[in-house]
Write a protein that holds these residues in place. Structure first.
Motif, PDB file in Angstrom:
ATOM      1  N   SER A 183       0.833  -1.199   0.000  1.00 13.04           N
ATOM      2  CA  SER A 183       0.000   0.000   0.000  1.00 13.04           C
ATOM      3  C   SER A 183       0.868   1.248   0.000  1.00 13.04           C
ATOM      4  CB  SER A 183      -0.926   0.006   1.216  1.00 13.04           C
ATOM      5  OG  SER A 183      -0.215   0.338   2.385  1.00 13.04           O
ATOM      6  N   ILE A 184       0.281   2.295  -0.486  1.00 16.73           N
ATOM      7  CA  ILE A 184       0.945   3.591  -0.481  1.00 16.73           C
ATOM      8  C   ILE A 184       1.201   4.030   0.962  1.00 16.73           C
ATOM      9  CG2 ILE A 184      -1.170   4.970  -0.597  1.00 16.73           C
ATOM     10  CD1 ILE A 184       1.892   5.750  -2.684  1.00 16.73           C
ATOM     11  N   ASN A 185       0.334   3.621   1.870  1.00 16.51           N
ATOM     12  CA  ASN A 185       0.523   3.955   3.289  1.00 16.51           C
ATOM     13  C   ASN A 185       1.782   3.304   3.841  1.00 16.51           C
ATOM     14  OD1 ASN A 185      -1.797   5.544   3.548  1.00 16.51           O
ATOM     15  ND2 ASN A 185      -3.067   3.753   3.910  1.00 16.51           N
ATOM     16  N   GLU A 186       2.023   2.056   3.484  1.00 13.31           N
ATOM     17  CA  GLU A 186       3.237   1.365   3.947  1.00 13.31           C
ATOM     18  C   GLU A 186       4.484   2.042   3.402  1.00 13.31           C
ATOM     19  OE1 GLU A 186       1.972  -3.256   4.447  1.00 13.31           O
ATOM     20  OE2 GLU A 186       1.835  -2.416   2.429  1.00 13.31           O
ATOM     21  N   LEU A 187       4.439   2.421   2.145  1.00 14.83           N
ATOM     22  CA  LEU A 187       5.590   3.093   1.540  1.00 14.83           C
ATOM     23  C   LEU A 187       5.840   4.447   2.182  1.00 14.83           C
ATOM     24  CD1 LEU A 187       4.885   2.176  -2.172  1.00 14.83           C
ATOM     25  CD2 LEU A 187       6.741   1.291  -0.739  1.00 14.83           C
ATOM     26  N   ASN A 188       4.778   5.188   2.449  1.00 17.66           N
ATOM     27  CA  ASN A 188       4.935   6.482   3.103  1.00 17.66           C
ATOM     28  C   ASN A 188       5.433   6.324   4.532  1.00 17.66           C
ATOM     29  OD1 ASN A 188       4.260   8.940   1.487  1.00 17.66           O
ATOM     30  ND2 ASN A 188       2.550   7.621   0.942  1.00 17.66           N
ATOM     31  N   ALA A 189       5.006   5.275   5.222  1.00 14.46           N
ATOM     32  CA  ALA A 189       5.511   5.016   6.575  1.00 14.46           C
ATOM     33  C   ALA A 189       7.006   4.709   6.524  1.00 14.46           C
ATOM     34  CB  ALA A 189       4.745   3.863   7.223  1.00 14.46           C
ATOM     35  N   CYS A 190       7.421   3.960   5.529  1.00 18.54           N
ATOM     36  CA  CYS A 190       8.849   3.667   5.376  1.00 18.54           C
ATOM     37  C   CYS A 190       9.638   4.935   5.094  1.00 18.54           C
ATOM     38  CB  CYS A 190       9.064   2.661   4.244  1.00 18.54           C
ATOM     39  SG  CYS A 190       8.580   0.981   4.667  1.00 18.54           S
ATOM     40  N   GLN A 191       9.114   5.758   4.215  1.00 14.77           N
ATOM     41  CA  GLN A 191       9.808   7.007   3.909  1.00 14.77           C
ATOM     42  C   GLN A 191       9.877   7.900   5.145  1.00 14.77           C
ATOM     43  OE1 GLN A 191       7.927   9.863   1.309  1.00 14.77           O
ATOM     44  NE2 GLN A 191       9.901  10.379   0.401  1.00 14.77           N
ATOM     45  N   ALA A 192       8.808   7.955   5.915  1.00 15.51           N
ATOM     46  CA  ALA A 192       8.811   8.762   7.137  1.00 15.51           C
ATOM     47  C   ALA A 192       9.834   8.233   8.137  1.00 15.51           C
ATOM     48  CB  ALA A 192       7.417   8.787   7.754  1.00 15.51           C
ATOM     49  N   LEU A 193       9.938   6.917   8.261  1.00 18.11           N
ATOM     50  CA  LEU A 193      10.931   6.322   9.156  1.00 18.11           C
ATOM     51  C   LEU A 193      12.337   6.705   8.722  1.00 18.11           C
ATOM     52  CD1 LEU A 193      11.780   4.390  11.457  1.00 18.11           C
ATOM     53  CD2 LEU A 193      11.733   2.554   9.750  1.00 18.11           C
ATOM     54  N   VAL A 194      12.608   6.610   7.436  1.00 17.10           N
ATOM     55  CA  VAL A 194      13.929   6.960   6.915  1.00 17.10           C
ATOM     56  C   VAL A 194      14.225   8.433   7.188  1.00 17.10           C
ATOM     57  CG1 VAL A 194      15.319   7.195   4.806  1.00 17.10           C
ATOM     58  CG2 VAL A 194      13.947   5.133   5.184  1.00 17.10           C
ATOM     59  N   GLU A 195      13.241   9.300   6.973  1.00 14.62           N
ATOM     60  CA  GLU A 195      13.434  10.723   7.240  1.00 14.62           C
ATOM     61  C   GLU A 195      13.670  10.976   8.728  1.00 14.62           C
ATOM     62  OE1 GLU A 195      10.386  13.215   5.542  1.00 14.62           O
ATOM     63  OE2 GLU A 195      10.556  12.195   3.618  1.00 14.62           O
ATOM     64  N   PHE A 196      12.938  10.287   9.580  1.00 19.75           N
ATOM     65  CA  PHE A 196      13.104  10.439  11.022  1.00 19.75           C
ATOM     66  C   PHE A 196      14.531  10.071  11.438  1.00 19.75           C
ATOM     67  CE2 PHE A 196      13.134   8.488  15.252  1.00 19.75           C
ATOM     68  CZ  PHE A 196      12.667   9.540  16.022  1.00 19.75           C
ATOM     69  N   LYS A 207      -0.672  15.462  -5.749  1.00 12.70           N
ATOM     70  CA  LYS A 207      -0.055  16.412  -4.821  1.00 12.70           C
ATOM     71  C   LYS A 207      -0.878  16.548  -3.546  1.00 12.70           C
ATOM     72  CE  LYS A 207       2.472  19.316  -8.060  1.00 12.70           C
ATOM     73  NZ  LYS A 207       2.591  20.652  -8.650  1.00 12.70           N
ATOM     74  N   LEU A 208      -2.192  16.554  -3.685  1.00  7.35           N
ATOM     75  CA  LEU A 208      -3.069  16.641  -2.525  1.00  7.35           C
ATOM     76  C   LEU A 208      -2.851  15.457  -1.597  1.00  7.35           C
ATOM     77  CD1 LEU A 208      -5.460  18.006  -1.041  1.00  7.35           C
ATOM     78  CD2 LEU A 208      -6.970  16.594  -2.454  1.00  7.35           C
ATOM     79  N   MET A 209      -2.788  14.275  -2.152  1.00  5.99           N
ATOM     80  CA  MET A 209      -2.544  13.084  -1.333  1.00  5.99           C
ATOM     81  C   MET A 209      -1.154  13.125  -0.711  1.00  5.99           C
ATOM     82  SD  MET A 209      -5.202  11.401  -0.990  1.00  5.99           S
ATOM     83  CE  MET A 209      -4.428  10.068  -0.117  1.00  5.99           C
ATOM     84  N   GLN A 210      -0.165  13.585  -1.462  1.00  5.66           N
ATOM     85  CA  GLN A 210       1.184  13.684  -0.908  1.00  5.66           C
ATOM     86  C   GLN A 210       1.200  14.667   0.264  1.00  5.66           C
ATOM     87  OE1 GLN A 210       4.012  11.762  -1.808  1.00  5.66           O
ATOM     88  NE2 GLN A 210       4.559  12.613   0.179  1.00  5.66           N
ATOM     89  N   ASN A 211       0.468  15.744   0.151  1.00  4.93           N
ATOM     90  CA  ASN A 211       0.377  16.707   1.255  1.00  4.93           C
ATOM     91  C   ASN A 211      -0.246  16.069   2.496  1.00  4.93           C
ATOM     92  OD1 ASN A 211       1.556  18.775  -0.211  1.00  4.93           O
ATOM     93  ND2 ASN A 211      -0.392  19.641  -0.864  1.00  4.93           N
ATOM     94  N   LEU A 212      -1.253  15.234   2.306  1.00  2.17           N
ATOM     95  CA  LEU A 212      -1.855  14.532   3.440  1.00  2.17           C
ATOM     96  C   LEU A 212      -0.842  13.607   4.115  1.00  2.17           C
ATOM     97  CD1 LEU A 212      -5.408  13.631   2.104  1.00  2.17           C
ATOM     98  CD2 LEU A 212      -4.849  15.229   3.932  1.00  2.17           C
ATOM     99  N   PHE A 213      -0.082  12.896   3.310  1.00  2.00           N
ATOM    100  CA  PHE A 213       0.946  12.016   3.872  1.00  2.00           C
ATOM    101  C   PHE A 213       2.008  12.833   4.608  1.00  2.00           C
ATOM    102  CE2 PHE A 213      -0.297   8.986   0.358  1.00  2.00           C
ATOM    103  CZ  PHE A 213      -0.922   8.092   1.205  1.00  2.00           C
ATOM    104  N   ASP A 214       2.381  13.961   4.047  1.00  2.00           N
ATOM    105  CA  ASP A 214       3.381  14.809   4.693  1.00  2.00           C
ATOM    106  C   ASP A 214       2.883  15.301   6.047  1.00  2.00           C
ATOM    107  OD1 ASP A 214       5.070  14.417   2.545  1.00  2.00           O
ATOM    108  OD2 ASP A 214       4.607  16.344   1.598  1.00  2.00           O
ATOM    109  N   ARG A 215       1.604  15.611   6.161  1.00  3.74           N
ATOM    110  CA  ARG A 215       1.042  16.031   7.445  1.00  3.74           C
ATOM    111  C   ARG A 215       1.049  14.889   8.450  1.00  3.74           C
ATOM    112  NH1 ARG A 215      -4.285  18.597   5.501  1.00  3.74           N
ATOM    113  NH2 ARG A 215      -3.373  19.408   3.622  1.00  3.74           N
ATOM    114  N   GLN A 216       0.835  13.675   7.973  1.00  2.92           N
ATOM    115  CA  GLN A 216       0.870  12.512   8.863  1.00  2.92           C
ATOM    116  C   GLN A 216       2.259  12.291   9.439  1.00  2.92           C
ATOM    117  OE1 GLN A 216      -0.711   9.357   6.312  1.00  2.92           O
ATOM    118  NE2 GLN A 216      -2.178   8.942   7.943  1.00  2.92           N
ATOM    119  N   LYS A 217       3.283  12.672   8.704  1.00  2.00           N
ATOM    120  CA  LYS A 217       4.661  12.478   9.163  1.00  2.00           C
ATOM    121  C   LYS A 217       4.921  13.206  10.473  1.00  2.00           C
ATOM    122  CE  LYS A 217       6.654  11.821   4.630  1.00  2.00           C
ATOM    123  NZ  LYS A 217       7.521  12.388   3.594  1.00  2.00           N
ATOM    124  N   VAL A 218       4.273  14.332  10.671  1.00  2.00           N
ATOM    125  CA  VAL A 218       4.463  15.095  11.902  1.00  2.00           C
ATOM    126  C   VAL A 218       4.079  14.232  13.108  1.00  2.00           C
ATOM    127  CG1 VAL A 218       3.691  17.123  13.203  1.00  2.00           C
ATOM    128  CG2 VAL A 218       4.118  17.300  10.736  1.00  2.00           C
TER     129      VAL A 218
END
Length: 155
Positions: free
Chosen positions: A25-38, A90-101
């Protein structure tokens, strides 16, 4: 505020269906990216405990993997999910970026000590199973993960 975050999370889940062809899922990929950024951000807190060249090696590998996830996997996946609609992607990417916080805050609470953990390396390594990584990125990331493990064991 908590309800707002829950609403966003539910919206993201509803708007990002699993891709049958990719099985991730895109959610799993975004979680991985957030972990890497963290972890990449946390490296600066560790800098005074480890050699500068070792930290630079980890930064390089994590940055390469984060960029790979965004540019080669997540962005094309979002565009595919929304039929090439750049604005919707872009809208969805912005939502994922907000979740990263929120994700960063939870990880920061869990890992409050100023040192690298082998769990970081293991979790990032688990993320690599979701996609086929380009050889140059894989090499850089493997060097970074091995260094993270070596540095964690020194502590």
């Amino acid at each position: 505020m908590k309800n707002y975050h829950n609403l966003i999370f539910i919206l993201v889940l509803l708007c990002s269906p699993l891709s049958a062809a990719n099985k991730v899922s895109i959610n799993e990929l975004n979680a991985c990216q957030a972990l890497v950024e963290f972890v990449d951000v946390k490296l600066d807190e560790f800098a005074d405990h480890y050699a500068a060249q070792d930290i630079a090696l980890v930064h390089k590998g994590l940055s390469a993997y984060r960029n790979f996830l965004q540019n080669d996997v997540i962005t094309p996946m979002l565009l595919g999910m929304y039929g090439g609609n750049v604005d919707q992607a872009k809208l969805m990417q912005n939502l994922f970026d907000r979740q990263k916080v929120t994700f960063f805050r939870h990880l920061g609470e869990r890992y409050s000590e100023r040192k690298l953990f082998t769990e970081y390396a293991a979790a990032i390594n688990d993320c690599t199973a979701y996609t086929r990584i380009r050889p140059d990125v894989a090499k850089s990331l493997n060097l970074a993960l091995n260094m993270m493990i070596r540095l964690a064991r020194q502590s």
